[in-house]
Design a protein around this motif. Structure first.
Motif, PDB file in Angstrom:
ATOM      1  N   ALA A  50      26.020   5.436  42.397  1.00  0.00           N
ATOM      2  CA  ALA A  50      25.432   6.782  42.485  1.00  0.00           C
ATOM      3  C   ALA A  50      24.953   7.101  43.899  1.00  0.00           C
ATOM      4  N   LEU A  51      25.049   6.146  44.817  1.00  0.00           N
ATOM      5  CA  LEU A  51      24.549   6.330  46.180  1.00  0.00           C
ATOM      6  C   LEU A  51      25.251   7.469  46.903  1.00  0.00           C
ATOM      7  N   LYS A  52      24.447   8.384  47.464  1.00  0.00           N
ATOM      8  CA  LYS A  52      24.941   9.469  48.302  1.00  0.00           C
ATOM      9  C   LYS A  52      24.185   9.367  49.631  1.00  0.00           C
ATOM     10  N   PRO A  53      24.869   9.035  50.722  1.00  0.00           N
ATOM     11  CA  PRO A  53      24.174   8.906  52.000  1.00  0.00           C
ATOM     12  C   PRO A  53      23.403  10.166  52.409  1.00  0.00           C
ATOM     13  N   THR A  54      23.949  11.332  52.099  1.00  0.00           N
ATOM     14  CA  THR A  54      23.243  12.600  52.293  1.00  0.00           C
ATOM     15  C   THR A  54      23.551  13.469  51.084  1.00  0.00           C
ATOM     16  N   LYS A  55      22.757  14.501  50.862  1.00  0.00           N
ATOM     17  CA  LYS A  55      22.976  15.343  49.674  1.00  0.00           C
ATOM     18  C   LYS A  55      24.318  16.061  49.705  1.00  0.00           C
ATOM     19  N   GLU A  56      24.872  16.281  50.903  1.00  0.00           N
ATOM     20  CA  GLU A  56      26.163  16.985  51.007  1.00  0.00           C
ATOM     21  C   GLU A  56      27.358  16.088  50.724  1.00  0.00           C
ATOM     22  N   ARG A  58      29.688  13.008  48.900  1.00  0.00           N
ATOM     23  CA  ARG A  58      29.997  12.475  47.578  1.00  0.00           C
ATOM     24  C   ARG A  58      29.232  11.168  47.374  1.00  0.00           C
ATOM     25  N   SER A  59      29.009  10.824  46.134  1.00  0.00           N
ATOM     26  CA  SER A  59      28.501   9.492  45.823  1.00  0.00           C
ATOM     27  C   SER A  59      29.643   8.496  46.048  1.00  0.00           C
ATOM     28  N   PHE A  60      29.315   7.223  46.043  1.00  0.00           N
ATOM     29  CA  PHE A  60      30.356   6.200  46.129  1.00  0.00           C
ATOM     30  C   PHE A  60      31.353   6.390  44.992  1.00  0.00           C
ATOM     31  N   ALA A  61      30.842   6.570  43.778  1.00  0.00           N
ATOM     32  CA  ALA A  61      31.718   6.793  42.624  1.00  0.00           C
ATOM     33  C   ALA A  61      32.558   8.056  42.844  1.00  0.00           C
ATOM     34  N   GLY A  62      31.938   9.095  43.391  1.00  0.00           N
ATOM     35  CA  GLY A  62      32.661  10.336  43.675  1.00  0.00           C
ATOM     36  C   GLY A  62      33.799  10.118  44.650  1.00  0.00           C
ATOM     37  N   GLN A  63      33.575   9.304  45.674  1.00  0.00           N
ATOM     38  CA  GLN A  63      34.649   8.974  46.634  1.00  0.00           C
ATOM     39  C   GLN A  63      35.826   8.323  45.907  1.00  0.00           C
ATOM     40  N   MET A  64      35.498   7.367  45.076  1.00  0.00           N
ATOM     41  CA  MET A  64      36.540   6.617  44.372  1.00  0.00           C
ATOM     42  C   MET A  64      37.281   7.490  43.356  1.00  0.00           C
ATOM     43  N   LEU A  65      36.553   8.351  42.676  1.00  0.00           N
ATOM     44  CA  LEU A  65      37.203   9.236  41.708  1.00  0.00           C
ATOM     45  C   LEU A  65      38.003  10.326  42.413  1.00  0.00           C
ATOM     46  N   HIS A  66      37.526  10.758  43.583  1.00  0.00           N
ATOM     47  CA  HIS A  66      38.273  11.736  44.386  1.00  0.00           C
ATOM     48  C   HIS A  66      39.608  11.140  44.833  1.00  0.00           C
ATOM     49  N   LEU A  67      39.586   9.916  45.344  1.00  0.00           N
ATOM     50  CA  LEU A  67      40.853   9.320  45.775  1.00  0.00           C
ATOM     51  C   LEU A  67      41.780   9.127  44.589  1.00  0.00           C
ATOM     52  N   SER A  68      41.223   8.878  43.409  1.00  0.00           N
ATOM     53  CA  SER A  68      42.040   8.739  42.200  1.00  0.00           C
ATOM     54  C   SER A  68      42.682  10.064  41.797  1.00  0.00           C
ATOM     55  N   THR A 155      33.279   1.900  52.981  1.00  0.00           N
ATOM     56  CA  THR A 155      32.700   0.753  53.679  1.00  0.00           C
ATOM     57  C   THR A 155      31.242   1.016  54.033  1.00  0.00           C
ATOM     58  N   VAL A 156      30.964   2.220  54.526  1.00  0.00           N
ATOM     59  CA  VAL A 156      29.606   2.576  54.920  1.00  0.00           C
ATOM     60  C   VAL A 156      28.685   2.593  53.700  1.00  0.00           C
ATOM     61  N   TYR A 157      29.157   3.126  52.596  1.00  0.00           N
ATOM     62  CA  TYR A 157      28.362   3.170  51.370  1.00  0.00           C
ATOM     63  C   TYR A 157      27.962   1.753  50.943  1.00  0.00           C
ATOM     64  N   ILE A 158      28.927   0.845  50.987  1.00  0.00           N
ATOM     65  CA  ILE A 158      28.656  -0.530  50.568  1.00  0.00           C
ATOM     66  C   ILE A 158      27.596  -1.154  51.476  1.00  0.00           C
ATOM     67  N   ARG A 159      27.714  -0.909  52.773  1.00  0.00           N
ATOM     68  CA  ARG A 159      26.713  -1.436  53.716  1.00  0.00           C
ATOM     69  C   ARG A 159      25.338  -0.811  53.444  1.00  0.00           C
ATOM     70  N   LEU A 160      25.308   0.503  53.183  1.00  0.00           N
ATOM     71  CA  LEU A 160      24.029   1.157  52.901  1.00  0.00           C
ATOM     72  C   LEU A 160      23.373   0.614  51.628  1.00  0.00           C
ATOM     73  N   ALA A 161      24.201   0.122  50.710  1.00  0.00           N
ATOM     74  CA  ALA A 161      23.678  -0.458  49.470  1.00  0.00           C
ATOM     75  C   ALA A 161      23.231  -1.908  49.673  1.00  0.00           C
ATOM     76  N   GLY A 162      23.372  -2.409  50.903  1.00  0.00           N
ATOM     77  CA  GLY A 162      22.946  -3.774  51.200  1.00  0.00           C
ATOM     78  C   GLY A 162      23.962  -4.833  50.831  1.00  0.00           C
TER      79      GLY A 162
END
Length: 171
Positions: A50-56, A58-68, A155-162
């Protein structure tokens, strides 16, 4: 001896001619991309979907579903195979298990559609999104480029999630 050499030379040429077709290479690349994307999905903790680096963004899941969604849409157009899913991103799904299942299903769709596409058809021209004149093979390449782009952003999302993203997987 000369006949034996000629025999092995012909055998070597015949083997190299049947080794890898352009379509076989496409399938191999998509299978690698599927495995690599699964490593990304596995690397992200459940809470990071559910992580969104900024409100504008996509979430990580959104990125993955968008590419799908793009895989289904573009590869479907390129191969004349009706997508088996659409609007995945609009589902707002952020559950790791179901997002992973949906993303891998998109790759399976692409791999099967490409495997079953007649070789001669990949050189045919189509109008992608009603605007771009490309061959069917080029459209598949664009879908591949698109999924690579969004996986790279992840990649950035994963890093932001630690967590640590997977190592590069070129081959």
């Amino acid at each position: 001896m000369k006949k034996l050499f000629t025999f092995f030379a012909i055998l070597a040429m015949a083997t190299s001619l049947t080794a890898q077709t352009p379509k076989a290479n496409l399938v191999k690349d998509w299978e690698r991309a599927r495995a690599y994307t699964k490593e990304y999905l596995d690397a992200m903790p459940e809470s990071g979907f559910a992580l969104k680096p900024t409100k504008e963004m996509r979430s990580f899941a959104g990125q993955m579903l968008h590419l799908s969604d793009a895989i289904y849409g573009i590869v479907g157009m390129a191969t004349d195979v009706a997508p088996t899913a659409k609007d995945l991103e609009k589902s707002n799904d952020v559950a790791k298990a179901s997002v992973t299942e949906k993303v891998l299903a998109a790759y399976d769709f692409a791999i099967n559609a490409i495997k079953n596409a007649p070789d001669a058809k990949l050189g045919e021209s189509i109008k992608l999104f009603g605007r771009f004149d490309v061959t069917r093979g080029q459209a598949i390449d664009k879908a591949f480029e698109h999924q690579t782009h969004h996986r790279g952003q992840a990649t950035v999302y994963i890093r932001l999630a630690g967590a640590t993203p997977p190592a590069e997987k070129l081959f």
